[in-house]
Design a protein around this motif. Structure first.
Motif, PDB file in Angstrom:
ATOM      1  N   ASN A 146       0.807  -1.222   0.000  1.00 41.49           N
ATOM      2  CA  ASN A 146       0.000   0.000   0.000  1.00 41.49           C
ATOM      3  C   ASN A 146       0.836   1.265   0.000  1.00 41.49           C
ATOM      4  O   ASN A 146       1.799   1.379   0.759  1.00 41.49           O
ATOM      5  N   LEU A 147       0.440   2.197  -0.842  1.00 39.50           N
ATOM      6  CA  LEU A 147       0.966   3.555  -0.801  1.00 39.50           C
ATOM      7  C   LEU A 147       0.040   4.438   0.028  1.00 39.50           C
ATOM      8  O   LEU A 147       0.476   5.318   0.751  1.00 39.50           O
ATOM      9  N   ASP A 148      -1.273   4.196  -0.102  1.00 38.44           N
ATOM     10  CA  ASP A 148      -2.253   4.918   0.704  1.00 38.44           C
ATOM     11  C   ASP A 148      -3.524   4.094   0.819  1.00 38.44           C
ATOM     12  O   ASP A 148      -3.791   3.211   0.010  1.00 38.44           O
ATOM     13  N   ILE A 149      -4.274   4.384   1.851  1.00 38.28           N
ATOM     14  CA  ILE A 149      -5.610   3.818   2.046  1.00 38.28           C
ATOM     15  C   ILE A 149      -6.506   4.969   2.500  1.00 38.28           C
ATOM     16  O   ILE A 149      -6.149   5.707   3.417  1.00 38.28           O
ATOM     17  N   THR A 150      -7.643   5.103   1.852  1.00 39.56           N
ATOM     18  CA  THR A 150      -8.640   6.089   2.252  1.00 39.56           C
ATOM     19  C   THR A 150      -9.888   5.324   2.678  1.00 39.56           C
ATOM     20  O   THR A 150     -10.361   4.455   1.947  1.00 39.56           O
ATOM     21  N   MET A 151     -10.395   5.635   3.868  1.00 33.83           N
ATOM     22  CA  MET A 151     -11.525   4.886   4.411  1.00 33.83           C
ATOM     23  C   MET A 151     -12.641   5.848   4.797  1.00 33.83           C
ATOM     24  O   MET A 151     -12.381   6.944   5.298  1.00 33.83           O
ATOM     25  N   THR A 152     -13.862   5.409   4.563  1.00 31.64           N
ATOM     26  CA  THR A 152     -15.040   6.143   4.996  1.00 31.64           C
ATOM     27  C   THR A 152     -15.875   5.223   5.876  1.00 31.64           C
ATOM     28  O   THR A 152     -16.234   4.117   5.452  1.00 31.64           O
ATOM     29  N   LEU A 153     -16.152   5.676   7.094  1.00 29.11           N
ATOM     30  CA  LEU A 153     -17.023   4.925   8.010  1.00 29.11           C
ATOM     31  C   LEU A 153     -18.441   5.445   7.830  1.00 29.11           C
ATOM     32  O   LEU A 153     -18.698   6.636   8.005  1.00 29.11           O
ATOM     33  N   LEU A 154     -19.352   4.562   7.443  1.00 30.70           N
ATOM     34  CA  LEU A 154     -20.729   4.966   7.168  1.00 30.70           C
ATOM     35  C   LEU A 154     -21.669   4.689   8.335  1.00 30.70           C
ATOM     36  O   LEU A 154     -22.631   5.421   8.548  1.00 30.70           O
ATOM     37  N   LYS A 155     -21.400   3.607   9.078  1.00 29.61           N
ATOM     38  CA  LYS A 155     -22.197   3.216  10.243  1.00 29.61           C
ATOM     39  C   LYS A 155     -21.256   2.580  11.253  1.00 29.61           C
ATOM     40  O   LYS A 155     -20.190   2.074  10.886  1.00 29.61           O
ATOM     41  N   PRO A 156     -21.652   2.540  12.527  1.00 34.77           N
ATOM     42  CA  PRO A 156     -20.805   1.862  13.511  1.00 34.77           C
ATOM     43  C   PRO A 156     -20.640   0.377  13.151  1.00 34.77           C
ATOM     44  O   PRO A 156     -21.586  -0.289  12.731  1.00 34.77           O
ATOM     45  N   VAL A 157     -19.422  -0.117  13.314  1.00 35.98           N
ATOM     46  CA  VAL A 157     -19.127  -1.533  13.088  1.00 35.98           C
ATOM     47  C   VAL A 157     -19.163  -2.202  14.456  1.00 35.98           C
ATOM     48  O   VAL A 157     -18.372  -1.862  15.341  1.00 35.98           O
ATOM     49  N   LEU A 158     -20.079  -3.130  14.630  1.00 33.77           N
ATOM     50  CA  LEU A 158     -20.281  -3.786  15.919  1.00 33.77           C
ATOM     51  C   LEU A 158     -19.557  -5.130  15.958  1.00 33.77           C
ATOM     52  O   LEU A 158     -19.173  -5.676  14.929  1.00 33.77           O
ATOM     53  N   ALA A 159     -19.389  -5.662  17.159  1.00 34.65           N
ATOM     54  CA  ALA A 159     -18.794  -6.987  17.318  1.00 34.65           C
ATOM     55  C   ALA A 159     -19.689  -8.013  16.634  1.00 34.65           C
ATOM     56  O   ALA A 159     -20.910  -7.852  16.573  1.00 34.65           O
ATOM     57  N   GLY A 160     -19.063  -9.046  16.102  1.00 33.77           N
ATOM     58  CA  GLY A 160     -19.826 -10.110  15.471  1.00 33.77           C
ATOM     59  C   GLY A 160     -19.434 -10.328  14.033  1.00 33.77           C
ATOM     60  O   GLY A 160     -18.387  -9.864  13.574  1.00 33.77           O
ATOM     61  N   PRO A 161     -20.291 -11.022  13.284  1.00 31.55           N
ATOM     62  CA  PRO A 161     -19.947 -11.379  11.902  1.00 31.55           C
ATOM     63  C   PRO A 161     -19.970 -10.182  10.962  1.00 31.55           C
ATOM     64  O   PRO A 161     -20.815  -9.289  11.088  1.00 31.55           O
ATOM     65  N   LEU A 162     -19.010 -10.187  10.028  1.00 33.00           N
ATOM     66  CA  LEU A 162     -18.897  -9.153   9.009  1.00 33.00           C
ATOM     67  C   LEU A 162     -18.565  -9.820   7.681  1.00 33.00           C
ATOM     68  O   LEU A 162     -17.999 -10.916   7.662  1.00 33.00           O
ATOM     69  N   VAL A 163     -18.897  -9.152   6.589  1.00 33.82           N
ATOM     70  CA  VAL A 163     -18.555  -9.637   5.256  1.00 33.82           C
ATOM     71  C   VAL A 163     -17.800  -8.520   4.552  1.00 33.82           C
ATOM     72  O   VAL A 163     -18.234  -7.367   4.559  1.00 33.82           O
ATOM     73  N   GLY A 164     -16.661  -8.878   3.962  1.00 31.90           N
ATOM     74  CA  GLY A 164     -15.879  -7.908   3.210  1.00 31.90           C
ATOM     75  C   GLY A 164     -15.810  -8.298   1.746  1.00 31.90           C
ATOM     76  O   GLY A 164     -15.667  -9.482   1.420  1.00 31.90           O
ATOM     77  N   LYS A 165     -15.926  -7.314   0.887  1.00 31.21           N
ATOM     78  CA  LYS A 165     -15.760  -7.530  -0.553  1.00 31.21           C
ATOM     79  C   LYS A 165     -14.652  -6.599  -1.022  1.00 31.21           C
ATOM     80  O   LYS A 165     -14.719  -5.400  -0.785  1.00 31.21           O
ATOM     81  N   GLY A 166     -13.643  -7.180  -1.669  1.00 28.81           N
ATOM     82  CA  GLY A 166     -12.540  -6.390  -2.184  1.00 28.81           C
ATOM     83  C   GLY A 166     -12.383  -6.653  -3.664  1.00 28.81           C
ATOM     84  O   GLY A 166     -12.611  -7.772  -4.129  1.00 28.81           O
TER      85      GLY A 166
END
Length: 138
Positions: A78-98
């Motif tokens: 990585n040279l840079d990463i830009t992130m936008t948080l749209l909603k709180p991320v809670l404990a538990g299951p998550l799904v990521g698509k890259g």
């Protein structure tokens, strides 16, 4: 899925910490889907996952998109990463698509999205990276 000598299918102990599980790779879209589990230990006093750890989930899914797109030959630096948080991320299951947006010989453009178990979009990120040979675990 390839394993290293530590037994972690996705390459390192941090994958176990994040509860990473491979779900699928779409070769045509150059898109990987990973499942995560955010443990209670990632939660801040505000009640949601600490922002840097959210970035870690997104970094993981974007990186694996490029690894899978190159048949496990390359990994992005990585040279840079830009992130936008749209909603709180809670404990538990998550799904990521890259996915790989564009891949050149010198620069790669990646993007990732993080969803809760119900499919609600929680965060998104983009990354500019350099393609490098994939490190091999000893």
């Amino acid at each position: 899925m390839p394993e290293n000598s530590s037994g972690h299918a996705l390459g390192a102990a941090h994958a176990e910490l994040m509860g990473v599980e491979f779900e699928s790779f779409d070769k045509d879209r150059e898109e990987v889907t990973l499942r995560f589990h955010a443990p209670d230990s990632f939660i801040t006093p505000r009640g949601s996952v600490q922002g840097g750890l959210v970035a870690g989930f997104l970094d993981e899914v974007m990186g694996w998109a490029h690894v899978w797109a190159t048949d496990h030959v390359e990994a992005p630096l990585n040279l840079d990463i830009t992130m936008t948080l749209l909603k709180p991320v809670l404990a538990g299951p998550l799904v990521g698509k890259g996915r790989v947006v564009k891949r050149g010989r010198r620069v790669i453009y990646l993007e990732g999205e993080l969803f809760d178990g119900d499919g609600s979009l929680l965060a998104r990120a983009t990354s500019t990276a350099i393609p490098t040979p994939r490190p091999v675990a000893e």
